[in-house]
Each structure stands twice: as C-alpha cells, then as structure tokens.
Design an enzyme around this catalytic site. Structure first.
Site, short mmCIF file in Angstrom:
data_model
loop_
_atom_site.label_atom_id
_atom_site.label_comp_id
_atom_site.label_asym_id
_atom_site.label_seq_id
_atom_site.Cartn_x
_atom_site.Cartn_y
_atom_site.Cartn_z
N GLU A 156 -6.02 -10.87 -1.45
CA GLU A 156 -6.87 -10.68 -0.26
C GLU A 156 -8.34 -10.66 -0.67
OE1 GLU A 156 -5.54 -7.33 2.09
OE2 GLU A 156 -3.43 -7.78 1.74
N GLU A 198 0.80 -1.24 0.00
CA GLU A 198 0.00 0.00 0.00
C GLU A 198 0.83 1.29 0.00
OE1 GLU A 198 -2.83 -0.52 3.20
OE2 GLU A 198 -3.41 -2.49 2.45
#
Ligand code: G3I
Length: 383
Positions: free
Chosen positions: A269, A164
């Site tokens: 995910e 991220e």
C-alpha cells in the site's frame, strides 16, 4: 503480461510525459515513450508493480486512470470493494457484483490480481460484531473465506488473508476476533484460505512493519504459523510513509527479518504523504479522529499545487525507496501504490479531512511527476 498496447495508450502516455517535463527532459521522455518504456516493463524482472483501484476504474468511468493502469502496472488490488462490510453485509448474504467486475478487469488486462482483505477488524459488517460465541465465529470465518476464496479460485493470485492483527508493540490487537476466538483465529484464517485455493499466495498485511517491536511480533506470528504447518507465503508491509520517515535502514531491517523466515516481502500500500502531521500518528489506523484540524491552513499548506522543492524531495524519497527495493529485489514479490493518482488518494481525507495531498507518482491530471521519473531512471540504463 499483455504485450501489445493500443496506439491510443502510447499516444496518451507520450503526451502526458511530454507535458510535464523541461525541454531537455522531454526529449528523454520522448525516447522512453517511443521505446514504450513503462514501470511494469522496466521492473518486470524484479517484482510486480501495481496500484490499488476503486469504483472509478472498476466501473470503467475513469478512462485516463485505466490507461495508466494498463500501460504502467501489472498488478491490481481493490482499495475497498472486497472488505467484509461490502462483500458479506449480512450473515447469509454475499454481494459479488463489484468484485466480479474487478476480477474481469484484471483478467482482461492480464494482471496479477490481489484479494484485499479477508479478515480485518475494520470495515467489518455490523452483524459480525454481535457474535460472542467462539464456535459461531469460527463458522462465520469458514463461510466467509470458503465462499469468497472458492469463487475466485485460480483467478485471485494473492490474498491479504489477515490485516492489521498486531499492536505497535508487537502484541496481538484486542479485536473482536481475538476476544471471542483467542490467538488461533489467525491460524484458522490462513488454513481456510489455503484449503479453498491451495495455489493462491497467502499474505499477512499490516502497517508500521518497519518498527522493531512490531517486526518482532510479525516474526513470532509467522514462526507460529509455520510451526503449526500452516501455509503463509508473504508479509505485506503496507508502506504508508512520509517524506522523512521511516528510515531506509528500518525498512531494510524488516525486509531482511521477514525474508529470513522464508517468506516473500510485499509492499502492499505504498504512498508518501507530503503534508504535516505534527502529532503522533500511530500508523495508518483509520479509527483515529483528527477533526479539530480540519480547515487549518497550517495543516494544508499546498491547496493549489506542490512547490518544486517538495516535488524534488518526493522524487528523492521515491528514488531512495526504490533503490532499496532493487537492492533486495529477490526478496520482494510486488510493490503496489495505494491509488492511481494523487486526486484519488485516501490521504486527501485522512487523518484530516479535505486536504490536498500529493503522495503518488501521477498527479491530479494523470501526468507523471518528478517522482515517476526518478523511479523510471533507476532502471532506464539507456539513459
Ligand atoms: O462508500 C461510502 C459512501 O457511500 C459514503 O458517502 C462516504 C461518506 O464518507 O463514505 C464511503 O465510504 C468510504 C470508503 O472509504 C469508500 O470511499 C469510507 O467512509 C472510508 O472510511 C473508506 O476509507 C478507506 C479505508 O481503508 C477504510 O476502509 C480508504 O478509502 C482506503 O484507502 C483504506 O485502505 C486501508 C487498507 O484497506 C488497509 N490498510 C490501511 C489503508 C488506509 O487506511
């Protein structure tokens, strides 16, 4: 891959499957379980298929979860235990007990083992936020990555090296790493990981990577690493999605853009929220606070069970998603669900606490849902 399954696993799975189907469907499922058909077996020629696991499975208290894991999946990711604040809580203190257990479980079950995650601004240890000198921070990266990656060299197959690092517009996030070390921190992290275990697969992992602007940011980032001669093997699209979005077309465009760079695409995910989120969620950033919605029944419409109509919508959504994955199977390395069953999903607590969500393939009683059947059916050609 582990080929021989215990009788108890097969029996348990048969019961689970039979319990959740109509009579006609249960006949089909009986056949499936007789042939010992599972997600990992059906998809074994396509990509790894796995789940994120937590203390319950790692500590072996969740026996039903472990049976699903062994029967259905061939790759695992640690949902929380390897994050910096847990594994490296003080400057010269590492805590490996939980990770050692996680690795032992993965080796015992013959899994493709993922390390999650080395460099992430979130869940960082407090002491790292006080580092203001660039050379100091580079040394801490070195200490962190060398220690962890070397310890599990040859055991962890794939690393989420940096997590991220991008904003929604594709620019670099103003994390403490960027502020202190500048753009090069990402390159350094990948170089350190590749030096510590040259054979491990190295991945950049982020959410909302279907968004065109963010996609451009990833492409720039990967090209920059490649131009520097730095090893990067994959882009991890986190895939925290909903019933209505993102579009299959947006996801497909990202698969194509990333694979054109010569790297694999991982869906790291995957989950599909079925609950209302009427504001701009802005991805999966955990820092956002939506406390004011807690307890509002409008935001938690299915506290007891999921209506059949939504169950079917979820099954169709998963069918569309896996159809796309199969279309591009040669570009995809793995697909990992973010959790084993609905009751354990982080989406029961985010973005609003204490809700009842249904984002995965197995329900709270460890029974496969219609969504499971739709993913199975895509590959079960004998049906
Ligand atoms: O362990 C403590 C416990 O001691 C304490 O009593 C409890 C009180 O809230 O908190 C527990 O820690 C929680 C931890 O999960 C373990 O359950 C944290 O508060 C909570 O913030 C943390 O959430 C995790 C989140 O990452 C932040 O690390 C979620 O479970 C996990 O699913 C989520 O996973 C992230 C990926 O790593 C990166 N991509 C996005 C994804 C979803 O946010």
């Amino acid at each position: 891959m582990k080929k021989i399954l215990s009788i108890s696993v097969i029996t348990m799975t048969s019961l689970i499957i039979l319990n959740s189907c109509s009579p006609k469907e249960s006949e089909k499922q009986k056949d499936l379980s007789k042939k010992n058909i599972s997600l990992k077996d059906l998809y074994k020629e396509d990509f790894y298929i796995g789940a994120a696991i937590n203390d319950y499975q790692i500590g072996k208290t969740d026996t039903l979860g472990l049976e699903i894991l062994e029967n259905e999946f061939n790759t695992i990711t640690p949902e929380n235990i390897m994050k910096w604040m847990y594994v490296h809580p003080k400057e010269n203190e590492f805590y490996f007990e939980e990770t050692d257990k996680y690795i032992a479980l993965g080796l015992e079950k013959n899994m493709f083992i993922v390390g999650h995650t080395l460099i992430w601004h979130s869940q960082i240890a407090d002491w790292m936020n006080e580092v203001t000198d660039s050379a100091d921070m580079a040394n801490h990266f070195k200490n962190h990555i060398n220690n962890i990656v070397s310890r599990y060299k040859g055991k962890i197959d794939s690393w989420d090296v940096v997590n991220e690092a991008l904003n929604e517009d594709g620019t670099l996030r103003e994390s403490s790493f960027l502020k202190v070390m500048g753009n090069d921190y990402i390159d350094l992290a990948f170089k350190l990981a590749s030096n510590a275990d040259p054979k491990a697969e190295l991945v950049y992992n982020d959410y909302n990577l279907w968004k065109p602007k963010k996609r451009e940011g990833v492409v720039r980032l990967v090209k920059q690493l490649q131009a520097n001669g730095t090893k990067i093997d994959g882009v991890g699209m986190q895939a925290h999605w909903s019933l209505d979005g993102p579009s299959i077309e947006d996801i497909e465009n990202s698969i194509l853009a990333y694979s054109e760079l010569g790297v694999k695409v991982m869906f790291t995910e995957l989950d599909v929220t079925v609950l209302p989120n009427p504001w701009d969620l802005n991805g999966a950033a955990v820092e956002q606070n939506y406390d004011k919605f807690e307890g509002d029944p409008i935001m938690n419409p299915y506290p007891e069970s999921l209506p059949d109509s939504i169950q079917l919508k979820l099954a169709k959504r998963y069918e569309d998603i896996f159809n796309l994955f199969l279309k591009h199977k040669e570009k995809i390395g793995r697909v990992t669900f973010w959790g084993v069953n609905d009751g354990q999903s982080w989406l029961n607590g985010w973005p609003i606490k204490n809700r009842t969500n249904y984002p995965l393939l197995f329900d709270r009683n460890y029974k496969p849902k219609k969504a499971y059947n739709s993913v199975i059916k895509l590959k079960n050609t004998s049906n």
